[in-house]
Scaffold this motif. Structure first.
Motif, PDB file in Angstrom:
ATOM      1  N   LYS A  43      29.007 -56.718  -0.390  1.00 35.82           N
ATOM      2  CA  LYS A  43      27.884 -56.623  -1.185  1.00 35.82           C
ATOM      3  C   LYS A  43      27.688 -55.202  -1.571  1.00 35.82           C
ATOM      4  N   VAL A 108      19.042 -55.353 -13.549  1.00 30.45           N
ATOM      5  CA  VAL A 108      19.606 -55.567 -12.147  1.00 30.45           C
ATOM      6  C   VAL A 108      18.490 -55.914 -11.325  1.00 30.45           C
ATOM      7  N   TYR A 110      17.244 -56.290  -7.324  1.00 33.05           N
ATOM      8  CA  TYR A 110      17.816 -55.944  -5.839  1.00 33.05           C
ATOM      9  C   TYR A 110      16.702 -56.172  -5.066  1.00 33.05           C
ATOM     10  N   ASN A 127      21.845 -56.839  -2.538  1.00 30.67           N
ATOM     11  CA  ASN A 127      21.737 -57.788  -3.291  1.00 30.67           C
ATOM     12  C   ASN A 127      21.283 -57.737  -4.666  1.00 30.67           C
ATOM     13  N   LEU A 129      21.832 -58.196  -8.475  1.00 28.12           N
ATOM     14  CA  LEU A 129      22.004 -59.096  -9.251  1.00 28.12           C
ATOM     15  C   LEU A 129      21.726 -58.643 -10.867  1.00 28.12           C
ATOM     16  N   GLY A 148      21.070 -64.677 -11.819  1.00 30.81           N
ATOM     17  CA  GLY A 148      21.894 -63.342 -12.057  1.00 30.81           C
ATOM     18  C   GLY A 148      23.067 -63.584 -11.292  1.00 30.81           C
ATOM     19  N   MET A 149      24.101 -62.651 -11.818  1.00 34.42           N
ATOM     20  CA  MET A 149      25.403 -62.641 -11.259  1.00 34.42           C
ATOM     21  C   MET A 149      25.665 -61.335 -10.270  1.00 34.42           C
ATOM     22  N   PRO A 150      26.100 -61.449  -9.081  1.00 33.98           N
ATOM     23  CA  PRO A 150      26.236 -60.542  -7.928  1.00 33.98           C
ATOM     24  C   PRO A 150      27.003 -59.260  -8.773  1.00 33.98           C
TER      25      PRO A 150
END
Length: 205
Positions: A43, A108, A110, A127, A129, A148-150
């Protein structure tokens, strides 16, 4: 004479090609340097350990909680784990610029973590996203999805350059947030940033 000019133009084309390849390599390396490192779990992460010898653990906790409760930080306090740690969630807005016009293209989300000990504290953001925006019926930009998408996951080739820009903007926003947080904590020494190759979040610190 025609032959010499032909050789000249051939050499020029070769030099231009080499220059373009070198420029592309340098630009790619610069982009990599402006993106957050990857932790041992794969990550994106921003991590710092800061020594503050003249500040007690309780004072560090109180300053952090006060900062995380501010409405203008984009952070929302989630939990205070005794006198050793605090957790919050945050959001960065990602903008897309066309000529002189700019509009939000997504956000985003987080997680923000901070832990305290006597004379030092550490914090990290992870994290991340990405959630894209779309216009609603009133022309406002709103989240197009609740999932959300990583940010460390790369999409298809068609969106690779745009996704890299999202990562770069998120990195810049994370660094700005880190500076604001450290200013609020009033650290008096240089922070130690842990390299991405090591195990970043360890039990012993």
């Amino acid at each position: 004479m025609p032959l010499k000019w032909g050789i000249f133009f051939t050499d020029m084309k070769f030099c231009i090609l080499v220059f373009c390849l070198l420029s592309s390599t340098v630009l790619s390396k610069a982009q990599q340097d402006t993106v957050l490192p990857i932790d041992e779990q794969g990550k994106l992460i921003y991590y710092e350990l800061v020594h503050t010898d003249q500040v007690s653990k309780d004072s560090l906790k109180n300053r952090a909680v006060r900062f995380l409760n501010k409405k203008d930080t984009g952070l929302k306090l989630k939990s205070v784990l005794g006198d050793t740690a605090t957790e919050a969630s945050g959001k960065f807005v990602i903008s897309k610029t066309l000529l002189v016009m700019s509009h939000p293209s997504g956000e985003v989300l987080y997680q923000f973590h901070v832990e305290y000990k006597e004379g030092k504290y550490r914090f990290w953001m992870t994290n991340f996203l990405f959630i894209p925006y779309q216009r609603d019926r009133y022309g406002n930009f709103v989240a197009a999805s609740s999932v959300g998408m990583p940010l460390e996951n790369m999409p298809g080739k068609l969106n690779a350059s745009q996704w890299k820009e999202y990562q770069v903007q998120a990195t810049a926003s994370a660094k700005q947030m880190a500076q604001k947080f450290k200013l609020a904590m009033e650290n008096q020494v240089q922070p130690t940033t842990v390299p991405a190759a090591t195990k970043i979040v360890k039990k012993s610190w």
